[in-house]
Motif scaffolding. Structure first.
Motif, PDB file in Angstrom:
ATOM      1  N   GLY A 100       0.695  -1.381   0.038  1.00  0.00           N
ATOM      2  CA  GLY A 100      -0.029  -0.009   0.002  1.00  0.00           C
ATOM      3  C   GLY A 100       0.858   1.349  -0.070  1.00  0.00           C
ATOM      4  N   ILE A 101       2.210   1.359  -0.414  1.00  0.00           N
ATOM      5  CA  ILE A 101       2.894   2.425  -0.845  1.00  0.00           C
ATOM      6  C   ILE A 101       2.133   3.625  -1.589  1.00  0.00           C
ATOM      7  CG2 ILE A 101       4.304   1.675  -2.579  1.00  0.00           C
ATOM      8  CD1 ILE A 101       6.585   2.968  -0.955  1.00  0.00           C
ATOM      9  N   SER A 102       2.360   4.905  -1.160  1.00  0.00           N
ATOM     10  CA  SER A 102       1.912   5.916  -1.892  1.00  0.00           C
ATOM     11  C   SER A 102       2.613   6.532  -2.975  1.00  0.00           C
ATOM     12  CB  SER A 102       1.279   7.078  -1.045  1.00  0.00           C
ATOM     13  OG  SER A 102       0.332   6.595  -0.188  1.00  0.00           O
ATOM     14  N   GLY A 103       4.107   6.324  -2.643  1.00  0.00           N
ATOM     15  CA  GLY A 103       5.072   6.990  -3.670  1.00  0.00           C
ATOM     16  C   GLY A 103       6.550   6.136  -3.482  1.00  0.00           C
ATOM     17  N   TYR A 104       7.104   6.188  -4.655  1.00  0.00           N
ATOM     18  CA  TYR A 104       8.556   5.593  -4.639  1.00  0.00           C
ATOM     19  C   TYR A 104       9.342   6.604  -5.281  1.00  0.00           C
ATOM     20  CZ  TYR A 104      11.848   1.621  -5.505  1.00  0.00           C
ATOM     21  OH  TYR A 104      12.905   0.915  -5.644  1.00  0.00           O
ATOM     22  N   VAL A 105      10.393   7.233  -4.767  1.00  0.00           N
ATOM     23  CA  VAL A 105      11.056   8.019  -5.225  1.00  0.00           C
ATOM     24  C   VAL A 105      12.752   7.732  -5.042  1.00  0.00           C
ATOM     25  CG1 VAL A 105       9.387   9.913  -5.382  1.00  0.00           C
ATOM     26  CG2 VAL A 105      11.082   9.653  -3.282  1.00  0.00           C
ATOM     27  N   LEU A 106      13.555   7.975  -5.909  1.00  0.00           N
ATOM     28  CA  LEU A 106      14.859   7.784  -5.749  1.00  0.00           C
ATOM     29  C   LEU A 106      15.659   9.045  -5.176  1.00  0.00           C
ATOM     30  CD1 LEU A 106      15.788   6.037  -9.133  1.00  0.00           C
ATOM     31  CD2 LEU A 106      15.176   4.972  -7.083  1.00  0.00           C
ATOM     32  N   LYS A 107      16.658   8.607  -4.400  1.00  0.00           N
ATOM     33  CA  LYS A 107      17.240   9.646  -3.560  1.00  0.00           C
ATOM     34  C   LYS A 107      17.963  10.763  -4.297  1.00  0.00           C
ATOM     35  CE  LYS A 107      18.000   7.242   0.696  1.00  0.00           C
ATOM     36  NZ  LYS A 107      19.043   6.605   1.790  1.00  0.00           N
ATOM     37  N   ASP A 108      18.163  10.577  -5.654  1.00  0.00           N
ATOM     38  CA  ASP A 108      18.585  11.632  -6.588  1.00  0.00           C
ATOM     39  C   ASP A 108      17.559  12.583  -7.050  1.00  0.00           C
ATOM     40  OD1 ASP A 108      17.312  10.229  -8.432  1.00  0.00           O
ATOM     41  OD2 ASP A 108      19.133   9.853  -9.710  1.00  0.00           O
ATOM     42  N   ILE A 109      16.568  12.296  -6.537  1.00  0.00           N
ATOM     43  CA  ILE A 109      15.266  13.293  -6.881  1.00  0.00           C
ATOM     44  C   ILE A 109      15.494  14.659  -6.695  1.00  0.00           C
ATOM     45  CG2 ILE A 109      13.990  13.115  -4.597  1.00  0.00           C
ATOM     46  CD1 ILE A 109      11.435  13.061  -6.227  1.00  0.00           C
ATOM     47  N   HIS A 110      15.170  15.778  -7.457  1.00  0.00           N
ATOM     48  CA  HIS A 110      15.091  17.055  -7.283  1.00  0.00           C
ATOM     49  C   HIS A 110      14.271  17.524  -6.030  1.00  0.00           C
ATOM     50  CE1 HIS A 110      14.975  21.390  -8.059  1.00  0.00           C
ATOM     51  NE2 HIS A 110      15.932  21.339  -8.838  1.00  0.00           N
ATOM     52  N   PRO A 111      14.898  18.387  -5.246  1.00  0.00           N
ATOM     53  CA  PRO A 111      14.098  18.610  -4.039  1.00  0.00           C
ATOM     54  C   PRO A 111      12.824  19.279  -4.503  1.00  0.00           C
ATOM     55  CG  PRO A 111      16.313  19.354  -3.864  1.00  0.00           C
ATOM     56  CD  PRO A 111      16.243  18.896  -5.224  1.00  0.00           C
ATOM     57  N   ASP A 112      12.614  19.998  -5.347  1.00  0.00           N
ATOM     58  CA  ASP A 112      11.077  20.508  -5.779  1.00  0.00           C
ATOM     59  C   ASP A 112      10.234  19.512  -6.245  1.00  0.00           C
ATOM     60  OD1 ASP A 112      11.879  23.073  -5.487  1.00  0.00           O
ATOM     61  OD2 ASP A 112      12.250  23.603  -7.443  1.00  0.00           O
ATOM     62  N   GLN A 113      10.673  18.276  -6.845  1.00  0.00           N
ATOM     63  CA  GLN A 113       9.869  17.080  -7.125  1.00  0.00           C
ATOM     64  C   GLN A 113       9.637  16.313  -6.005  1.00  0.00           C
ATOM     65  OE1 GLN A 113       8.597  16.274 -10.045  1.00  0.00           O
ATOM     66  NE2 GLN A 113       7.352  14.920  -8.939  1.00  0.00           N
ATOM     67  N   LEU A 114      10.315  16.308  -4.966  1.00  0.00           N
ATOM     68  CA  LEU A 114      10.336  15.585  -3.727  1.00  0.00           C
ATOM     69  C   LEU A 114       9.075  16.316  -2.975  1.00  0.00           C
ATOM     70  CD1 LEU A 114      10.636  13.509  -1.418  1.00  0.00           C
ATOM     71  CD2 LEU A 114      12.671  14.921  -0.637  1.00  0.00           C
ATOM     72  N   ILE A 115       9.294  17.442  -2.827  1.00  0.00           N
ATOM     73  CA  ILE A 115       8.169  18.371  -2.207  1.00  0.00           C
ATOM     74  C   ILE A 115       6.683  18.271  -2.907  1.00  0.00           C
ATOM     75  CG2 ILE A 115       7.223  20.607  -1.653  1.00  0.00           C
ATOM     76  CD1 ILE A 115      10.073  21.488  -1.028  1.00  0.00           C
ATOM     77  N   LYS A 116       6.813  18.139  -4.154  1.00  0.00           N
ATOM     78  CA  LYS A 116       5.617  18.068  -4.864  1.00  0.00           C
ATOM     79  C   LYS A 116       5.003  16.909  -4.886  1.00  0.00           C
ATOM     80  CE  LYS A 116       3.890  18.039  -9.882  1.00  0.00           C
ATOM     81  NZ  LYS A 116       4.203  18.414 -11.176  1.00  0.00           N
ATOM     82  N   THR A 117       5.849  15.640  -4.676  1.00  0.00           N
ATOM     83  CA  THR A 117       5.360  14.407  -4.498  1.00  0.00           C
ATOM     84  C   THR A 117       4.672  14.215  -2.981  1.00  0.00           C
ATOM     85  OG1 THR A 117       7.015  13.475  -5.820  1.00  0.00           O
ATOM     86  CG2 THR A 117       5.999  11.803  -4.031  1.00  0.00           C
ATOM     87  N   ILE A 118       5.418  14.726  -2.015  1.00  0.00           N
ATOM     88  CA  ILE A 118       4.711  14.787  -0.643  1.00  0.00           C
ATOM     89  C   ILE A 118       3.342  15.411  -0.752  1.00  0.00           C
ATOM     90  CG2 ILE A 118       4.928  15.621   1.677  1.00  0.00           C
ATOM     91  CD1 ILE A 118       8.205  15.324   1.366  1.00  0.00           C
ATOM     92  N   LEU A 119       3.370  16.607  -1.378  1.00  0.00           N
ATOM     93  CA  LEU A 119       1.973  17.457  -1.174  1.00  0.00           C
ATOM     94  C   LEU A 119       1.051  16.621  -2.135  1.00  0.00           C
ATOM     95  CD1 LEU A 119       3.580  20.977  -1.837  1.00  0.00           C
ATOM     96  CD2 LEU A 119       2.611  20.008   0.285  1.00  0.00           C
ATOM     97  N   GLY A 120       1.461  16.024  -3.183  1.00  0.00           N
ATOM     98  CA  GLY A 120       0.406  15.213  -3.815  1.00  0.00           C
ATOM     99  C   GLY A 120      -0.158  14.165  -3.214  1.00  0.00           C
ATOM    100  N   VAL A 121       0.882  13.305  -2.337  1.00  0.00           N
ATOM    101  CA  VAL A 121       0.405  12.039  -1.618  1.00  0.00           C
ATOM    102  C   VAL A 121      -0.582  12.469  -0.374  1.00  0.00           C
ATOM    103  CG1 VAL A 121       1.184  10.368  -0.102  1.00  0.00           C
ATOM    104  CG2 VAL A 121       2.483  10.681  -2.150  1.00  0.00           C
ATOM    105  N   ALA A 122      -0.302  13.770   0.060  1.00  0.00           N
ATOM    106  CA  ALA A 122      -1.155  14.347   1.035  1.00  0.00           C
ATOM    107  C   ALA A 122      -2.501  14.418   0.842  1.00  0.00           C
ATOM    108  CB  ALA A 122      -0.410  15.409   1.726  1.00  0.00           C
ATOM    109  N   GLN A 123      -2.761  14.585  -0.687  1.00  0.00           N
ATOM    110  CA  GLN A 123      -3.898  14.799  -1.410  1.00  0.00           C
ATOM    111  C   GLN A 123      -4.640  13.932  -1.915  1.00  0.00           C
ATOM    112  OE1 GLN A 123      -5.723  17.955  -1.357  1.00  0.00           O
ATOM    113  NE2 GLN A 123      -4.181  18.384   0.181  1.00  0.00           N
ATOM    114  N   GLY A 124      -4.127  12.530  -1.419  1.00  0.00           N
ATOM    115  CA  GLY A 124      -4.411  11.188  -1.971  1.00  0.00           C
ATOM    116  C   GLY A 124      -3.999  10.757  -3.356  1.00  0.00           C
ATOM    117  N   GLU A 125      -2.753  11.369  -3.862  1.00  0.00           N
ATOM    118  CA  GLU A 125      -2.284  10.840  -5.221  1.00  0.00           C
ATOM    119  C   GLU A 125      -1.355  10.037  -4.895  1.00  0.00           C
ATOM    120  OE1 GLU A 125      -0.837  14.644  -6.996  1.00  0.00           O
ATOM    121  OE2 GLU A 125      -2.849  15.414  -6.850  1.00  0.00           O
TER     122      GLU A 125
END
Length: 218
Positions: A100-125
Motif C-alpha cells: 500500500g505504498i503511496s510513492g516511490y522516489v530515488l534519492k537523486d530526486i530534485h528537491p522540488d519534485q520531492l516536495i511536489k510528491t509529498i504534497l500530492g500524496v497528502a492529497q490522495g495521489e
C-alpha cells in the motif's frame, strides 16, 4: 491546504535526515515532526504519534522499510508512505505496492519534485517513477492475470469507471469531485466500491489496473 502535513523521516543516515529536514523546511505546508533510524522505530512512532506521511528508507537496521511499511499500513491505512531509496529495483517496488505504498522516489530526486510528491500524496495521489511504470505493469499483469478478468471490469458502473480513470491520471479526491461535479464523500464511496470490485487495496493498484485494462493511456 490549510493544515500542515505531519511528516516522519525514517533513515539510518544522519546526513540524509539533516538534508531532508533542511529541504522540507522551505515548504510551509510540511512539518517534520520526527526522525527515526530504523523501521521498528518508525512503527513505534506512528503507533504513539499523529503522522500523515512517512518518508521511508528501504535498507535500515533492525527492521527494513518494506516490513515497516506493511506494519504501519496495517496499523493505520490512512498514513501515506513514500519510499526514498537508492535502489531502482523491481522487487522493492513490487513489495511496497503490495503493502500500500503511496510513492516511490530515488534519492537523486530534485528537491522540488520531492516536495511536489509529498504534497500530492497528502492529497490522495500516488507516484511511481515513469522509468519503472512499464516494468511494474508487466509484473502486475503477470501476478494478477487470474484475478483481473473482463467480468470484473464489466461490474463497474459508468460513474465508477469515470472515477477510476481520474485516479489513474493521478487526480486527488478533491480534483475528481470537481471534475465530475460530485462531493468528495461520494468520491470516497465510489473508491471503496471500486477497490472491492476489482480486488485491489489502494489507489496505486487501482491506477495500474486502469492502465492495464486500457481505460487510460500511459
Amino acid at each position: 491546504m490549510n493544515t500542515s502535513i505531519k511528516l516522519l523521516i525514517a533513515d539510518d543516515h544522519i546526513l540524509i535526515r539533516e538534508g531532508l529536514r533542511k529541504i522540507l523546511s522551505i515548504e510551509p505546508h510540511i512539518s517534520v515532526v520526527g526522525e527515526v533510524t530504523n523501521g521498528q522505530q518508525a512503527v513505534d512512532y506512528c503507533l504513539k504519534n499523529p503522522v500523515d506521511i512517512v518518508l521511508m528508507d528501504i535498507n535500515m537496521p533492525i527492521m527494513n522499510g518494506i516490513e515497516a511499511c506493511r506494519q504501519i499500513k496495517k496499523l493505520n491505512p490512512n498514513i501515506g508512505i513514500i519510499a526514498l531509496t537508492i535502489h531502482d529495483q523491481d522487487e522493492y517496488l513490487f513489495e511496497l505496492i503490495k503493502y500500500g505504498i503511496s510513492g516511490y522516489v530515488l534519492k537523486d530526486i530534485h528537491p522540488d519534485q520531492l516536495i511536489k510528491t509529498i504534497l500530492g500524496v497528502a492529497q490522495g495521489e500516488s507516484f511511481i517513477p515513469p522509468s519503472l511504470t512499464a516494468r511494474v505493469l508487466a509484473e502486475f499483469t503477470r501476478l494478477s492475470s487470474g484475478d483481473y478478468s473482463e467480468k470484473k471490469h464489466l461490474n463497474l458502473t459508468e460513474r465508477e469507471i469515470e472515477v477510476l480513470k481520474q485516479v489513474a491520471k493521478g487526480q486527488s479526491n478533491k480534483a475528481i469531485a470537481n471534475a465530475l461535479y460530485i462531493s468528495e464523500k461520494t468520491v470516497k464511496n465510489h473508491l471503496t466500491n471500486i477497490f472491492q470490485k476489482i480486488g485491489v487495496a489502494d489507489r496505486t493498484q487501482a491506477a495500474l489496473y486502469a492502465i492495464k485494462e486500457k481505460l487510460v493511456d500511459l
